[in-house]
Structure formats: C-alpha cells, structure tokens
Design an enzyme around this catalytic site. Structure first.
Site, PDB file in Angstrom:
ATOM      1  N   PRO A   1      -2.010  -9.669   2.369  1.00 35.04           N
ATOM      2  CA  PRO A   1      -1.199 -10.550   1.515  1.00 35.04           C
ATOM      3  C   PRO A   1      -1.238 -10.209   0.025  1.00 35.04           C
ATOM      4  O   PRO A   1      -0.370 -10.657  -0.708  1.00 35.04           O
ATOM      5  CB  PRO A   1      -1.811 -11.930   1.778  1.00 35.04           C
ATOM      6  CG  PRO A   1      -3.215 -11.646   2.203  1.00 35.04           C
ATOM      7  CD  PRO A   1      -3.172 -10.353   2.960  1.00 35.04           C
TER       8      PRO A   1
ATOM      9  N   LYS B   1      12.932  -3.153  -1.314  1.00 34.05           N
ATOM     10  CA  LYS B   1      14.253  -3.657  -1.662  1.00 34.05           C
ATOM     11  C   LYS B   1      14.237  -4.326  -3.025  1.00 34.05           C
ATOM     12  O   LYS B   1      15.237  -4.440  -3.685  1.00 34.05           O
ATOM     13  CB  LYS B   1      14.730  -4.673  -0.619  1.00 34.05           C
ATOM     14  CG  LYS B   1      14.732  -4.156   0.802  1.00 34.05           C
ATOM     15  CD  LYS B   1      15.815  -3.129   1.025  1.00 34.05           C
ATOM     16  CE  LYS B   1      15.920  -2.761   2.495  1.00 34.05           C
ATOM     17  NZ  LYS B   1      14.671  -2.154   3.015  1.00 34.05           N
TER      18      LYS B   1
ATOM     19  N   THR C   1      -1.856 -11.103   8.150  1.00 34.13           N
ATOM     20  CA  THR C   1      -0.511 -11.570   7.860  1.00 34.13           C
ATOM     21  C   THR C   1      -0.545 -12.784   6.930  1.00 34.13           C
ATOM     22  O   THR C   1      -1.548 -13.499   6.842  1.00 34.13           O
ATOM     23  CB  THR C   1       0.246 -11.887   9.165  1.00 34.13           C
ATOM     24  OG1 THR C   1       1.631 -12.074   8.876  1.00 34.13           O
ATOM     25  CG2 THR C   1      -0.295 -13.139   9.836  1.00 34.13           C
TER      26      THR C   1
ATOM     27  N   ASP D   1       6.202  -0.783  -0.011  1.00 36.21           N
ATOM     28  CA  ASP D   1       7.191  -1.840  -0.148  1.00 36.21           C
ATOM     29  C   ASP D   1       6.961  -2.648  -1.419  1.00 36.21           C
ATOM     30  O   ASP D   1       5.890  -2.621  -2.003  1.00 36.21           O
ATOM     31  CB  ASP D   1       7.096  -2.791   1.046  1.00 36.21           C
ATOM     32  CG  ASP D   1       7.715  -2.186   2.285  1.00 36.21           C
ATOM     33  OD1 ASP D   1       8.561  -1.288   2.140  1.00 36.21           O
ATOM     34  OD2 ASP D   1       7.357  -2.618   3.391  1.00 36.21           O
TER      35      ASP D   1
ATOM     36  N   MET E   1       9.866 -15.375   4.555  1.00 36.67           N
ATOM     37  CA  MET E   1      11.069 -15.119   3.765  1.00 36.67           C
ATOM     38  C   MET E   1      12.047 -16.288   3.884  1.00 36.67           C
ATOM     39  O   MET E   1      13.203 -16.137   4.253  1.00 36.67           O
ATOM     40  CB  MET E   1      11.720 -13.808   4.214  1.00 36.67           C
ATOM     41  CG  MET E   1      10.845 -12.600   3.900  1.00 36.67           C
ATOM     42  SD  MET E   1      11.410 -11.042   4.654  1.00 36.67           S
ATOM     43  CE  MET E   1      10.818 -11.232   6.342  1.00 36.67           C
TER      44      MET E   1
ATOM     45  N   GLY F   1       1.392  -7.369   4.051  1.00 31.78           N
ATOM     46  CA  GLY F   1       0.983  -8.197   5.196  1.00 31.78           C
ATOM     47  C   GLY F   1       0.570  -7.365   6.379  1.00 31.78           C
ATOM     48  O   GLY F   1      -0.217  -6.421   6.265  1.00 31.78           O
ATOM     49  N   ASP F   2       1.115  -7.723   7.542  1.00 34.88           N
ATOM     50  CA  ASP F   2       0.798  -7.066   8.805  1.00 34.88           C
ATOM     51  C   ASP F   2       2.023  -6.263   9.259  1.00 34.88           C
ATOM     52  O   ASP F   2       3.091  -6.838   9.430  1.00 34.88           O
ATOM     53  CB  ASP F   2       0.462  -8.143   9.853  1.00 34.88           C
ATOM     54  CG  ASP F   2       0.045  -7.563  11.187  1.00 34.88           C
ATOM     55  OD1 ASP F   2       0.056  -6.321  11.340  1.00 34.88           O
ATOM     56  OD2 ASP F   2      -0.284  -8.348  12.088  1.00 34.88           O
TER      57      ASP F   2
END
Lengths: 300, 300
Positions: free
Chosen positions: B57, B102, B163, B80, B216, B134-135
């Site tokens: 996290p 992104k 996660t 990411d 999200m 995360g995972d």
C-alpha cells in the site's frame, strides 16, 4: 488505540455527516471528524502493547519487512499452528514462544483462553506478538482478540500480511481478477463451528463472473461443489487446489468443480487446503514453478 | 514457466480426473498430474526474466522481504503511479526506472504498450521488475501482462503483496471478517472501462453478512451507494473510507451508506479511495492511530 466498540450504529443521526456510528458513551463523540487531515500529524498516539502480526503463507521471504523486524525484537510470541517453522525461526532468541494453535499437538486451547492470555501477558514496554498465519485481517478471528484487548484497555497494532489466496495464485501464475471477466474476488471460510451447518450465501458464491476462494475447505469440499452447482455454476468450472502454499512441500492440482472431492482426496490427510474456483484458474500451471530456484539465483 | 493459455476448458473429458482443462495443443496434456508430489523437487524450473512484484500500500515496511531484495538487485523497473516514493527509493541505484502509470504525469500509456514493453525489455540475466501498487493478484491487470509474456515465451515469477483492503482494515483496527457475522469478504473494482457502465453483481455485493471492499471507488461512489441500497443493504450500513493507506498522508472517515457521496467529496481530489462496506467497519477508529509512532519506538 481504539475505544471500546458497540453496535448501536442503527441509531446514527441523519444530520451528522461523516460521523462514526453513535455510541452510548459521550466520550466517543469526540471521534466525530470535523476536519479531515492527514493522520501523520495525529498527537494521540499510544505505544501498543500487543502486535497482531501476519506471518504470511509460510515462506519467510513473504513476510513483510515490518513483521520481520518485530519478530527480531520480540519478548513473547503467541503463535498459531499455521505459522511455518521457517518463520518461527526468525523469532528473537530468548523470546518466550507459546503455541496456541488448534493443531499444535497440545490439548486444544479455546479462543476465550487465548483472549485471556493476551490480556494477561500484555505489559507496557513488553513486545508481545500475536503471530497468525497468512493475513490477520482475513479468517484469523482477530476481532475476538481485539475485543478482549479493548475491553481491558490494552493498546494494540495490526500488521497485515500476504493471504494464502494471493500466494496461491502467484505460485500458479494466474491473477485472481481478470478485466472484463472476473471483476470480483471473494474469500469465504468453509470452516463451520462444531455441530453447525456451513451457512454461506451460495447464490453469491456461485458467480461465474467472480473468482471465489475457500479457505479451510477440506472437510466441506463435497458440500461446496454440490451447493455451487445447485446454484448454477457449471460442472466444468475450473478449480485450483493448493496446500502448503509457498513452502517446499507445496502441492497443487487442477480439477473441475464436479471432480472437486476426488481431487481433495488426493492430498495427504491433515494438510490445510485452499480451493480457488473460477475461470481465472483455467490458465494455472500445474507444472513445477520456478519459484524456489529463481529465489536461489537472486539471493546473495 | 507457464504454457500459453486458452479457454477451451468446456471440452474437458469427464474421464480425466484431476486434469487441467483440456487445451487445443497436445503439448499441454503433459501438464496432467498423474502423481501429486511436493513441488520443491520439480526439475523443470526456468529462471524468470520478469518479476511481477507487489509494492504493497505504500509504507516500505509493508513490502515483503522478497520484494525488498528484488528491488535492491533490479536492473530495470517498470512502475505504476500507485507505487509510493518511499518504495521507489528502495530500487537499486543505477537501475533504469520507467513510469508507466496512468497518473504518472506523462502522456497516458496504453496497456498494450506496457505489454509490449515488458516483452521487449525482458532478457535472460536481466532483472526486469514490473512493480505494481498493492497486490499484483488483485485488480492490477496482471493477466494481460502475463498473457503477453506467455505468448512471447518469456518466463516470469509473481511476488504477492499486501493489498490495500488489508492495510486499511489494519490501520483502522478492525478485521475484514467476523466469525458468525461476516463469513465472506469480497473485493470489487469500481473502475469501468471508458464509456462503459459499471457492470457488477449488485445482488451479491449487497450482502449484510459480508464485508465488501471497493477499489478505485471515487467516481462511482454515488452509484455504489444507490445500487447497494436498491438491492437491500440498509441506509445505515457503516462504511469506512480511506485514502493513502499506510502513508503519512493517510486519511480516513466513517460514514453510513446513505452518506457515502458527501463523505467521498471531503477527500482531496485525485487521491485514490478505498471504500469498505459492512458491519465489520462499525468498530473502526477514526482517531489518530499509533501506527507511525509505534514504528519509531520499535525500530533500531
């Protein structure tokens, strides 16, 4: 540190936005958040006396860094049967270790006894670690132990871990979710209280657009297969079974839902099984995985 | 290393117990397991060229030990936007870092471009790390990247991570499951493809006996609340919202389901939100948590 819980949230006032569920004691109203600020500046920190630590699936390399540090500085460790010997080997020499697992060989220890032990052994300045296999947030009966500590006013901290489902999927080379196909992943425990029937929402579990993971699924395998098919899941739905995930003794099989029970029967008695149901498992490799060898190569 | 996947499992022979779903190519039949033996002895290991690594996290102490080691020996890292700066700081000096998120500020990189980059950059002997927040097994689009590597014959390994749901519950001092009350925990992504409606199994998600986590979830908050209530979940169902879990900027709020949207609106724009729905969240503390201070005390 958390305040004692209650469950009177049905009385929450509709005019209080962002409030916690109303509690019966006035003090708890101070928890109502009027401004939302980063927590890093919070002044109310209390040093925890108990650390709930996720031991992960078994491979010590899948411990979190924080768990590793805590084990290295432990004074007392209460650990479950599912914690691997390799992880236990990381506990500080001289620390007191207490096995409280149901399968630890010792006479069965009741959950209420574990709760009491935690409260009795907790002491300011003592690093008391409650070590749980996998992730303490998932099917680890953490809530009952927390409640006991809260009732006794003992501060605690929780360190999350890698849960068996993720480690199993990783070892099999698949994802638990698939864009546009498995948009939901769900974990259920197939372990019922003694004498009780396994009361699960089978309609929700039998979803061919989800990946569904059953923990502690050995005893209930036939029931699981039957109920899932009765609720509409295809007999050919692919299933992945794994035991001793991430350990040298790891085993895995693929089967279809209608072959779940005979697949379970091929595993040695006593090993805990995880069962993953859904199309996401169709691509799982059951050939030997490079996991351990790759580790050797990257180490050092 | 895994063989190329296909989805022809509907053709599986009913006489083949424990077999993987039948594939169209003959070679894959060799995967049928005739004996079930511990995998530690598997002779077919291949050194992976790509490591999918869970970054957890955000708090580097919630990395796995294995992830930490891999980052310290990396040659190339594709990461990411959700990976924290503290974790990026653990990458070996001199390693090539490529932001493919992104939200990385750069022009949007398509998933197909990331897939191609992985294949192009992978090389025997090079430690290419694909670092995901995360995972990587959960809502990380791992399957698409795996498929590209398999099609190109590139061996890989997956390292699971903690996660956000587990880290959020840990920070709030609650469990995601409760014996006899929340026997099921489910994760859903509330992020739909551009122009598509969010197609989720709302009947399954609206279960007052489950803990339901939406990843999200910012954009879809009003939809989530509306659908869950329309499918029977009480307006007063407690909800926990968290952003930047485990980071110094962590924030959390409790609300009821009927107040979800205004609660979401109190978070700063742009921060990723996780929303946990269910009675298990009723006990969540929104007071400052001792997490960071306790860490300082136990270190060193």
């Amino acid at each position: 540190m958390k305040l004692p819980r209650d469950s009177a949230h049905a009385d929450v006032s509709p005019t209080l936005f962002f409030s916690p569920p109303i509690r019966s004691d006035d003090a708890s109203r101070e928890l109502v958040s009027t401004t939302l600020e980063p927590e890093g500046v919070g002044p109310e920190a209390t040093t925890p006396s108990v650390f709930f630590v996720g031991a992960g699936p078994g491979d010590p390399d899948l411990l979190t860094v924080r768990a590793l540090k805590l084990l290295g500085g432990a004074d007392v460790v209460l650990y479950d049967a599912l914690v691997s010997d390799d992880v236990l080997g990381l506990i500080k020499r001289g620390a007191k270790r207490i096995a409280v697992g149901k399968r630890a060989g010792a006479p069965c220890i009741a959950q209420s006894d574990i709760n009491r032990m935690l409260v009795r052994l907790a002491r300011p300045g003592r690093r008391l670690i409650r070590l749980k296999g996998g992730d303490p947030l998932i099917f680890a009966r953490l809530g009952e132990e927390i409640a006991a500590l809260e009732a006794a006013g003992v501060p605690f901290e929780i360190i999350p871990g890698v849960t068996a489902a993720s480690a199993a999927a990783a070892a099999a080379g698949i994802s638990l979710t698939t864009r546009g196909q498995a948009r939901r992943v769900q974990f259920a425990t197939a372990h019922a209280r003694a004498g009780e029937e396994l009361a699960l929402d089978w309609r929700s579990l039998a979803d061919d657009k989800a990946t569904t993971v059953f923990y502690m699924a050995r005893e209930a395998a036939a029931l699981i297969a039957g109920r899932l098919m009765a609720h509409g899941l295809g007999a050919r739905t692919p299933v992945l079974l794994m035991s001793d995930v991430s350990r040298p003794t790891q085993m895995r099989l693929r089967a279809c839902l209608c072959e779940l029970q005979p697949a379970v029967d091929r595993f040695p008695p006593g090993v805990p099984l995880i069962i993953i149901v859904g199309d996401a498992t169709a691509a799982a490799s059951i050939a030997a995985h490079p996991h351990s060898e790759a580790r050797a190569a990257i180490r050092g």
